[in-house]
Design a protein around this motif. Structure first.
Motif, PDB file in Angstrom:
ATOM      1  N   LYS A 398     123.466 -32.425   4.870  1.00 14.48           N
ATOM      2  CA  LYS A 398     123.575 -33.294   3.698  1.00 14.48           C
ATOM      3  C   LYS A 398     122.916 -34.657   3.869  1.00 14.48           C
ATOM      4  O   LYS A 398     122.794 -35.400   2.906  1.00 14.48           O
ATOM      5  CB  LYS A 398     125.041 -33.501   3.345  1.00 14.48           C
ATOM      6  N   ALA A 399     122.478 -34.980   5.074  1.00 16.50           N
ATOM      7  CA  ALA A 399     121.988 -36.333   5.334  1.00 16.50           C
ATOM      8  C   ALA A 399     120.678 -36.613   4.610  1.00 16.50           C
ATOM      9  O   ALA A 399     119.812 -35.745   4.470  1.00 16.50           O
ATOM     10  CB  ALA A 399     121.800 -36.551   6.831  1.00 16.50           C
ATOM     11  N   LYS A 400     120.542 -37.857   4.140  1.00 21.37           N
ATOM     12  CA  LYS A 400     119.283 -38.383   3.630  1.00 21.37           C
ATOM     13  C   LYS A 400     118.829 -39.483   4.592  1.00 21.37           C
ATOM     14  O   LYS A 400     119.642 -40.078   5.291  1.00 21.37           O
ATOM     15  CB  LYS A 400     119.452 -38.936   2.221  1.00 21.37           C
ATOM     16  N   VAL A 455     107.370 -43.081   6.955  1.00 23.34           N
ATOM     17  CA  VAL A 455     107.277 -43.398   5.521  1.00 23.34           C
ATOM     18  C   VAL A 455     107.168 -42.116   4.700  1.00 23.34           C
ATOM     19  O   VAL A 455     107.830 -41.952   3.667  1.00 23.34           O
ATOM     20  CB  VAL A 455     106.071 -44.321   5.254  1.00 23.34           C
ATOM     21  N   VAL A 456     106.327 -41.185   5.153  1.00 23.82           N
ATOM     22  CA  VAL A 456     106.115 -39.943   4.407  1.00 23.82           C
ATOM     23  C   VAL A 456     107.393 -39.110   4.341  1.00 23.82           C
ATOM     24  O   VAL A 456     107.746 -38.557   3.286  1.00 23.82           O
ATOM     25  CB  VAL A 456     104.970 -39.129   5.046  1.00 23.82           C
ATOM     26  N   TYR A 457     108.138 -39.027   5.434  1.00 22.45           N
ATOM     27  CA  TYR A 457     109.292 -38.135   5.499  1.00 22.45           C
ATOM     28  C   TYR A 457     110.599 -38.776   5.019  1.00 22.45           C
ATOM     29  O   TYR A 457     111.539 -38.057   4.670  1.00 22.45           O
ATOM     30  CB  TYR A 457     109.476 -37.621   6.924  1.00 22.45           C
ATOM     31  N   ALA A 458     110.707 -40.088   5.011  1.00 22.70           N
ATOM     32  CA  ALA A 458     111.972 -40.736   4.626  1.00 22.70           C
ATOM     33  C   ALA A 458     112.207 -40.628   3.128  1.00 22.70           C
ATOM     34  O   ALA A 458     111.268 -40.579   2.323  1.00 22.70           O
ATOM     35  CB  ALA A 458     111.948 -42.206   5.047  1.00 22.70           C
ATOM     36  N   ASN A 459     113.492 -40.612   2.739  1.00 17.93           N
ATOM     37  CA  ASN A 459     113.850 -40.599   1.315  1.00 17.93           C
ATOM     38  C   ASN A 459     113.684 -41.978   0.678  1.00 17.93           C
ATOM     39  O   ASN A 459     113.311 -42.089  -0.485  1.00 17.93           O
ATOM     40  CB  ASN A 459     115.291 -40.125   1.139  1.00 17.93           C
ATOM     41  N   LYS A 460     114.008 -43.015   1.436  1.00 13.32           N
ATOM     42  CA  LYS A 460     113.829 -44.392   0.976  1.00 13.32           C
ATOM     43  C   LYS A 460     113.246 -45.202   2.124  1.00 13.32           C
ATOM     44  O   LYS A 460     113.606 -44.999   3.290  1.00 13.32           O
ATOM     45  CB  LYS A 460     115.155 -45.020   0.537  1.00 13.32           C
ATOM     46  N   LEU A 724     121.676 -48.726  -2.535  1.00 14.52           N
ATOM     47  CA  LEU A 724     120.568 -47.849  -2.161  1.00 14.52           C
ATOM     48  C   LEU A 724     121.095 -46.560  -1.539  1.00 14.52           C
ATOM     49  O   LEU A 724     120.632 -45.460  -1.869  1.00 14.52           O
ATOM     50  CB  LEU A 724     119.651 -48.589  -1.195  1.00 14.52           C
ATOM     51  N   TYR A 725     122.074 -46.671  -0.631  1.00 10.44           N
ATOM     52  CA  TYR A 725     122.673 -45.474  -0.034  1.00 10.44           C
ATOM     53  C   TYR A 725     123.284 -44.574  -1.112  1.00 10.44           C
ATOM     54  O   TYR A 725     123.116 -43.348  -1.087  1.00 10.44           O
ATOM     55  CB  TYR A 725     123.765 -45.870   0.964  1.00 10.44           C
ATOM     56  N   GLU A 726     124.009 -45.197  -2.034  1.00  8.47           N
ATOM     57  CA  GLU A 726     124.677 -44.420  -3.080  1.00  8.47           C
ATOM     58  C   GLU A 726     123.671 -43.706  -3.979  1.00  8.47           C
ATOM     59  O   GLU A 726     123.951 -42.628  -4.509  1.00  8.47           O
ATOM     60  CB  GLU A 726     125.577 -45.335  -3.908  1.00  8.47           C
ATOM     61  N   SER A 727     122.482 -44.298  -4.154  1.00  9.43           N
ATOM     62  CA  SER A 727     121.470 -43.677  -5.019  1.00  9.43           C
ATOM     63  C   SER A 727     120.908 -42.394  -4.429  1.00  9.43           C
ATOM     64  O   SER A 727     120.282 -41.593  -5.134  1.00  9.43           O
ATOM     65  CB  SER A 727     120.321 -44.665  -5.264  1.00  9.43           C
ATOM     66  N   LEU A 728     121.138 -42.180  -3.130  1.00 16.14           N
ATOM     67  CA  LEU A 728     120.619 -40.976  -2.474  1.00 16.14           C
ATOM     68  C   LEU A 728     121.487 -39.756  -2.757  1.00 16.14           C
ATOM     69  O   LEU A 728     121.100 -38.638  -2.423  1.00 16.14           O
ATOM     70  CB  LEU A 728     120.521 -41.209  -0.959  1.00 16.14           C
TER      71      LEU A 728
END
Length: 728
Positions: A398-400, A455-460, A724-728
């Motif tokens: 479940k991790a972002k 940068v490419v792989y991160a969600n934010k 920002l965390y919650e938006s994920l």
């Protein structure tokens, strides 16, 4: 002598209790209006006696002490008799007479325990009542809002007049009544030893240390979340123990800010050999586990298992997991006397650490909601996570991923075969769409850029100030500017903060005199200035402006401008103290040994080293703090300077532009002095303006009070990260 001193302390404690409870009686409506002032006084006297008797050996006192205490009680009883006294207070007075035996006192102490507990509750209510009253009298500070680059969230930017929160004078740890109470240091020799005591430590290493148990307490003021998030930071640094630069301060401050909001926060950190295990609170072994690690063997790529040990503890108020190869592996990874530059290959070590962090999260069953990585050292984490650990391959489902760029000065160059240290062949990542560094196309070999892969792989993706985010998008990020523009829908700037409990001049144990805005700010800051001047062998003269520079000595920090400030300070009769080191410190070492040696200058001292304690003494002593950076993603030095009542002198770039307002350009909100050029004249003119303001003592003291009230704590930025965390 000791008996006399202890008796004096006892009398002062009784007087304090008497005063506090008289105040309670003066505001009975706060507590229901049913208790008289006289009753409070009686409770106060006996509770104080009980406390003192416990502290002394079973309540025993010398004859002289008993006589002095009886005289004090007699005076207190006479004052109490001016108002109607309760039967209970009369009874206590009779027991406290001169013919009372030790046994009677002990018996009476037992009876008073319940009443003493009640008194403590009332004292707490009194503190709350006074605080509430003060807060009602204060105006609400208005916040000016600045939009964060390319995101819906916003960062409150405080006006220089500051957030009213924290501006009420509080308790000072050390408040000398006179200079004679301070143990002044001996000046140091050129070798750093006290004069006449060669071989001993310099004065700053003899200062008390801050106790984490006293610093990192939940003050109960932070609003708690109803939906806690499980967050795992992966970082190479964590203040105050594993810190080289601002990265350590940010991970510590952000981690604690999220923890204070009620989130489940854990920081994963390398267990460097250079860390003092005694400084890690509650350190204990958690588990051993295997980590795949690639290597060359007889010309072939093989993957073996490296046994890895995980330890839990607490550093800087943050719960940590420390990882290192198991002792039996005989590995040199993270060995050496420093965080960086040890006896190991840093690229290999951090690639192993990135894989080990994910293996720990999988095997420990933590299963976080967010994995937050920092800088190039941990950018392999998002690359490995999405290719090797997600989508049902492990327990991490479940991790972002959030990635923060603290500085694009080092982007993490890596060849395919070097990436194999993670146990995964780097070939799958060495393509333009993933991590290939376009600048190396056609080279032999073509190489990867770990920051690009992150940068490419991160969600934010975040960086550490709105202005630096804009600068990188506008082309000041080198080849990474085009990568960030291609991913700007997930890229934003969030201003860093500082931990206001870690950096608190009112409670900082390293200072000879503590202060806070509105509470001995000017008086005790002058004592700190004198302390530093004596210790470093400078002219002891409060009328000389003292400029401090606390910096890594690398080209980014404006080396030529720091050198100019040194020479001009000597020429103009100002004082300048430098603290720092780095690969560009050679010129400063020569200057320190020649024209600005102790034998040749009493205005300039160049300390080519780093010490957290000495930096705190310098912040507290300084009138100005110089930050002339060529570029500065955020910068924390200017924020700490303001917290300690020093005005920053900065070049307008990155986070410096976001946090410092020129006093001459904005007399109402100014909190420092700003210049824009990179030449000597621009710096000279800015320092001249600062010195002119210093010479107007009334105005300058008002500015010191103002900047110390500016709020650059983590609360506002922590709220942005929570959103920002919650938006994920």
């Amino acid at each position: 002598k000791d008996d006399y001193k202890e008796t004096e302390e006892e009398e002062e404690e009784e007087e304090r209790m008497r005063t506090a409870t008289t105040m309670v009686g003066a505001r009975p409506s706060r507590f229901g209006g049913s208790t008289t002032t006289t009753t409070f006084r009686a409770l106060s006297n006996d509770s104080a006696s009980e406390k003192i008797s416990r502290r002394r050996f079973g309540g025993k006192r010398t004859q002289k002490q008993r006589r002095r205490m009886e005289e004090r009680r007699g005076a207190g009883t006479m004052r109490a008799n001016k108002a109607p006294a309760s039967s209970a207070s009369s009874s206590r007075s009779s027991v406290s007479s001169s013919d009372a035996s030790r046994e009677e006192l002990l018996e009476e102490m037992e009876k008073l325990k319940k009443e003493n507990a009640t008194l403590k509750i009332l004292e707490k209510q009194l503190d709350d009542a006074i605080k509430t009253s003060r807060e009602e009298d204060e105006d609400e500070g208005d916040d000016e809002t600045v939009e964060v680059v390319k995101t819906q969230t916003t960062v409150p930017k405080k006006k220089a007049k500051g957030n009213k929160k924290g501006s009420t004078p509080g308790t000072l740890r050390t408040d000398p009544k006179s200079e004679s109470e301070i143990e002044w240091p001996l000046p140091i020799t050129a070798e750093g030893c006290p004069v006449g005591e060669e071989g001993k430590k310099p004065f700053w290493e003899m200062r008390p240390k801050n106790d984490p148990d006293q610093l990192f307490l939940d003050d109960g003021k932070t609003k708690k979340t109803n939906e806690p998030i499980k967050i795992s930071h992966v970082t190479a640094e964590l203040a105050p123990l594993a810190k080289v630069g601002g990265l350590g301060d940010v991970t510590q401050g952000l981690g604690r800010a999220m923890k204070m909001q009620g989130h489940d926060v854990q920081v994963i950190l390398p267990f460097y050999q250079s860390l003092d295990a005694n400084e890690i609170f509650n350190l204990k072994h958690v588990m051993d586990f295997d980590v795949p690690k690639g290597m060359k063997w007889d010309g072939e790529d093989i993957v073996s298992m490296m046994k890895t040990s995980a330890y839990s503890g607490n550093i800087g108020g943050c719960d940590v997991i420390l990882l290192k190869p198991h002792e039996e592996m005989n590995s040199n990874i993270f060995k050496g006397g420093a965080i960086y530059g040890g006896s190991y290959n840093e690229l290999e070590a951090y690639l192993y650490f990135s894989r080990a962090s994910l293996e720990y999260l999988d095997k420990s069953g933590r299963d976080p909601d967010v994995i937050h990585v920092h800088e190039w050292q941990t950018c392999a984490v998002p690359m490995l996570y999405w290719e090797e650990f997600s989508h049902g391959k492990t327990s991490l489902n479940k991790a972002k991923i959030v990635m923060t760029i603290h500085n694009l000065d080092n982007t993490g160059e890596c060849r395919e075969e070097e990436f194999f240290a993670t146990g995964v062949n780097g070939k799958k990542f060495n393509v333009v769409e993933k991590a290939l560094d376009e600048r190396t196309i056609g080279h032999n070999p073509e190489r990867m850029c770990l920051i690009k892969g992150g940068v490419v792989y991160a969600n934010k993706v975040t960086t550490v100030s709105p202005t630096y985010a804009k600068e990188t998008l506008d082309g000041n990020g080198g080849f990474m500017s085009q990568i960030l523009r291609a991913n700007q829908d997930k890229f934003s700037g969030v201003l860093n903060g500082i931990d206001y409990q870690l950096w608190n001049p009112a409670l900082d144990a390293t200072l000879p005199a503590n202060f806070a805005p509105g509470n001995k700010m000017i008086e005790n800051k002058r004592l700190c200035k004198k302390y530093l001047q004596i210790g470093l062998g400078l002219d002891v003269d409060e009328t000389k402006p003292l400029i401090a520079c606390i910096s890594r000595l690398v080209p980014q920090k404006g080396i030529h401008l720091i050198e100019r400030a040194v020479t001009q300070s000597e020429t103009n009769g100002n004082q300048f103290v430098l603290l720092g080191s780095g690969h560009s410190d050679g010129g400063f070492k020569r200057m320190a040994n020649e024209e600005f040696s102790q034998a040749n200058s009493t205005n300039v001292r160049l300390m080519i080293t780093y010490s957290d304690t000495l930096s705190r003494l310098m912040y507290a002593a300084a009138d100005f703090v110089l930050v002339p950076s060529m570029f500065e993603p955020c910068g924390l030095t200017q924020m700490i300077a303001m917290r300690y009542g020093a005005l920053p002198i900065v070049r307008s770039t990155g986070g410096l532009a976001d946090t410092v307002i020129d006093c001459d350009a904005d007399a109402k909100n100014g909190n420092g002095f700003v210049f824009y050029g990179v030449d000597d004249q621009s710096l000279d003119e800015c320092i001249q303006r600062a010195i002119k303001t210093f010479q107007d003592r009334k105005t300058f003291c008002e500015l010191q009070e103002r900047v110390a009230r500016v709020d650059y704590g983590w609360e506002a930025s922590g709220n942005v990260y929570a959103q920002l965390y919650e938006s994920l």
